[in-house]
Design a protein around this motif. Structure first.
Motif, PDB file in Angstrom:
ATOM      1  N   VAL A  46      12.920  22.573 -12.648  1.00 42.54           N
ATOM      2  CA  VAL A  46      12.330  21.680 -11.652  1.00 42.54           C
ATOM      3  C   VAL A  46      12.232  20.267 -12.220  1.00 42.54           C
ATOM      4  O   VAL A  46      11.796  20.065 -13.356  1.00 42.54           O
ATOM      5  CB  VAL A  46      10.925  22.179 -11.245  1.00 42.54           C
ATOM      6  N   ASN A  47      12.670  19.276 -11.421  1.00 39.95           N
ATOM      7  CA  ASN A  47      12.508  17.876 -11.811  1.00 39.95           C
ATOM      8  C   ASN A  47      11.987  17.073 -10.616  1.00 39.95           C
ATOM      9  O   ASN A  47      11.738  17.633  -9.541  1.00 39.95           O
ATOM     10  CB  ASN A  47      13.816  17.296 -12.371  1.00 39.95           C
ATOM     11  N   GLN A  48      11.852  15.784 -10.784  1.00 44.53           N
ATOM     12  CA  GLN A  48      11.294  14.948  -9.725  1.00 44.53           C
ATOM     13  C   GLN A  48      12.195  14.901  -8.488  1.00 44.53           C
ATOM     14  O   GLN A  48      11.714  14.686  -7.373  1.00 44.53           O
ATOM     15  CB  GLN A  48      11.065  13.519 -10.244  1.00 44.53           C
ATOM     16  N   GLU A  49      13.489  15.121  -8.676  1.00 43.40           N
ATOM     17  CA  GLU A  49      14.427  15.022  -7.564  1.00 43.40           C
ATOM     18  C   GLU A  49      14.514  16.314  -6.745  1.00 43.40           C
ATOM     19  O   GLU A  49      14.851  16.270  -5.565  1.00 43.40           O
ATOM     20  CB  GLU A  49      15.829  14.669  -8.074  1.00 43.40           C
ATOM     21  N   VAL A  63       9.594  32.486  -4.816  1.00 41.51           N
ATOM     22  CA  VAL A  63       9.916  31.621  -5.957  1.00 41.51           C
ATOM     23  C   VAL A  63       9.080  32.093  -7.132  1.00 41.51           C
ATOM     24  O   VAL A  63       7.844  32.111  -7.063  1.00 41.51           O
ATOM     25  CB  VAL A  63       9.619  30.137  -5.645  1.00 41.51           C
ATOM     26  N   MET A  64       9.755  32.476  -8.235  1.00 41.27           N
ATOM     27  CA  MET A  64       9.098  33.152  -9.342  1.00 41.27           C
ATOM     28  C   MET A  64       8.952  32.251 -10.574  1.00 41.27           C
ATOM     29  O   MET A  64       9.791  31.391 -10.843  1.00 41.27           O
ATOM     30  CB  MET A  64       9.892  34.413  -9.724  1.00 41.27           C
ATOM     31  N   LYS A  65       7.879  32.502 -11.332  1.00 39.84           N
ATOM     32  CA  LYS A  65       7.634  31.799 -12.590  1.00 39.84           C
ATOM     33  C   LYS A  65       8.537  32.315 -13.694  1.00 39.84           C
ATOM     34  O   LYS A  65       9.062  33.431 -13.627  1.00 39.84           O
ATOM     35  CB  LYS A  65       6.177  32.009 -13.030  1.00 39.84           C
ATOM     36  N   HIS A  66       8.652  31.504 -14.753  1.00 41.59           N
ATOM     37  CA  HIS A  66       9.323  31.921 -15.984  1.00 41.59           C
ATOM     38  C   HIS A  66       8.365  31.775 -17.153  1.00 41.59           C
ATOM     39  O   HIS A  66       7.444  30.950 -17.124  1.00 41.59           O
ATOM     40  CB  HIS A  66      10.573  31.083 -16.231  1.00 41.59           C
ATOM     41  N   SER A  67       8.585  32.568 -18.193  1.00 44.47           N
ATOM     42  CA  SER A  67       7.768  32.501 -19.397  1.00 44.47           C
ATOM     43  C   SER A  67       7.984  31.175 -20.120  1.00 44.47           C
ATOM     44  O   SER A  67       9.124  30.734 -20.299  1.00 44.47           O
ATOM     45  CB  SER A  67       8.132  33.661 -20.334  1.00 44.47           C
ATOM     46  N   GLY A 127      11.455  31.868 -21.780  1.00 46.04           N
ATOM     47  CA  GLY A 127      12.241  31.439 -20.631  1.00 46.04           C
ATOM     48  C   GLY A 127      12.609  32.522 -19.646  1.00 46.04           C
ATOM     49  O   GLY A 127      13.280  32.247 -18.649  1.00 46.04           O
ATOM     50  N   SER A 128      12.185  33.768 -19.884  1.00 46.03           N
ATOM     51  CA  SER A 128      12.552  34.862 -18.980  1.00 46.03           C
ATOM     52  C   SER A 128      11.707  34.831 -17.712  1.00 46.03           C
ATOM     53  O   SER A 128      10.572  34.334 -17.703  1.00 46.03           O
ATOM     54  CB  SER A 128      12.376  36.211 -19.685  1.00 46.03           C
ATOM     55  N   MET A 129      12.262  35.361 -16.630  1.00 46.60           N
ATOM     56  CA  MET A 129      11.540  35.379 -15.369  1.00 46.60           C
ATOM     57  C   MET A 129      10.384  36.369 -15.419  1.00 46.60           C
ATOM     58  O   MET A 129      10.517  37.486 -15.933  1.00 46.60           O
ATOM     59  CB  MET A 129      12.480  35.746 -14.215  1.00 46.60           C
ATOM     60  N   LEU A 130       9.241  35.958 -14.874  1.00 46.27           N
ATOM     61  CA  LEU A 130       8.073  36.815 -14.784  1.00 46.27           C
ATOM     62  C   LEU A 130       7.958  37.384 -13.373  1.00 46.27           C
ATOM     63  O   LEU A 130       8.440  36.791 -12.416  1.00 46.27           O
ATOM     64  CB  LEU A 130       6.808  36.018 -15.116  1.00 46.27           C
ATOM     65  N   ARG A 144      10.983  26.137 -15.568  1.00 46.53           N
ATOM     66  CA  ARG A 144      12.083  26.908 -15.010  1.00 46.53           C
ATOM     67  C   ARG A 144      11.521  27.852 -13.944  1.00 46.53           C
ATOM     68  O   ARG A 144      10.453  28.444 -14.122  1.00 46.53           O
ATOM     69  CB  ARG A 144      12.753  27.715 -16.129  1.00 46.53           C
ATOM     70  N   ILE A 145      12.232  27.972 -12.826  1.00 49.50           N
ATOM     71  CA  ILE A 145      11.818  28.877 -11.750  1.00 49.50           C
ATOM     72  C   ILE A 145      13.046  29.632 -11.241  1.00 49.50           C
ATOM     73  O   ILE A 145      14.186  29.235 -11.480  1.00 49.50           O
ATOM     74  CB  ILE A 145      11.120  28.132 -10.592  1.00 49.50           C
ATOM     75  N   THR A 146      12.814  30.737 -10.528  1.00 47.63           N
ATOM     76  CA  THR A 146      13.895  31.468  -9.887  1.00 47.63           C
ATOM     77  C   THR A 146      13.585  31.649  -8.411  1.00 47.63           C
ATOM     78  O   THR A 146      12.502  32.116  -8.054  1.00 47.63           O
ATOM     79  CB  THR A 146      14.128  32.846 -10.540  1.00 47.63           C
TER      80      THR A 146
END
Length: 205
Positions: free
Chosen positions: A103-106, A135-139, A143-146, A200-202
């Motif tokens: 995720v960034n400002q854009e 939309v899922m969080k990451h560690s 960096g793995s998806m939680l 990071r998100i998924t």
């Protein structure tokens, strides 16, 4: 590897660059959706069954959806491409597309355009076909998806019931070619990820 920041999130390349997929079987009960994922696909175009491919990218020249009686464009207005998930073959299949990004400002205001074309067999609750976006969080450690939403609002779902064209007639319609199917107009939801800039998100659909 570098994490994408939104390239091809809208399928504008005409394919599934940066997307992966899962397929499996669906055993939802009246009160709970149950997805049993059995296969993961780095190339979603390879996933299929006797009903054909589970994931197909469409462009604006490819017309309308058959089950809408020719009323639902396969691509929403203002876009050049879209993706189909699953197919019309019965048998309690489930399919999911995933896109992991930083995720960034854009890119922090996510906009989803979606339409649903679902069989409405008249079962109870989640025994019916069900559509979900989350939309899922990451560690932050590896960096793995939680298995945790980035926000309680970062979740949408709809199960098909034959009454939807009556209770939400501005959105839902009964198929003119097969009365056991219903379809929705293209709709939009937005998710603000501004407080996750740098994370990071998924996205899962």
């Amino acid at each position: 590897a570098q994490v994408p920041t939104g390239h091809n999130l809208d399928f504008s390349t005409g394919g599934y660059i940066n997307w992966t997929a899962k397929t499996g079987t669906y055993d939802g009960t009246s009160s709970q959706p149950i997805f049993n994922w059995t296969s993961t696909w780095t190339d979603p175009t390879l996933a299929s069954d006797v009903g054909g491919r589970f994931f197909i990218v469409y462009n604006t020249s490819q017309g309308t959806d058959t089950y809408s009686g020719g009323q639902l464009p396969k691509v929403p207005e203002g876009f050049t491409h879209s993706s189909q998930l699953n197919n019309a073959e019965g048998g309690a299949d489930c399919s999911q597309l995933q896109y992991t990004m930083e995720v960034n400002q854009e890119n922090c205001l996510l906009t989803f355009k979606y339409s649903m074309v679902l069989e409405a067999p008249g079962h109870s609750g989640y025994e019916n076909p069900t559509f979900q976006i989350d939309v899922m969080k990451h560690s932050s450690e590896n960096g793995s998806m939680l298995e945790e939403l980035v926000d309680p609002c970062a979740f949408f779902e709809k199960s098909s019931t034959s009454s939807l064209p009556q209770t939400e007639p501005e959105v839902w319609h009964t198929s003119s070619t097969n009365s056991s199917w219903i379809w929705s107009e293209w709709q939009e939801i937005k998710i603000n990820l501004a407080r996750f800039v740098g994370d990071r998100i998924t996205i899962r659909v």
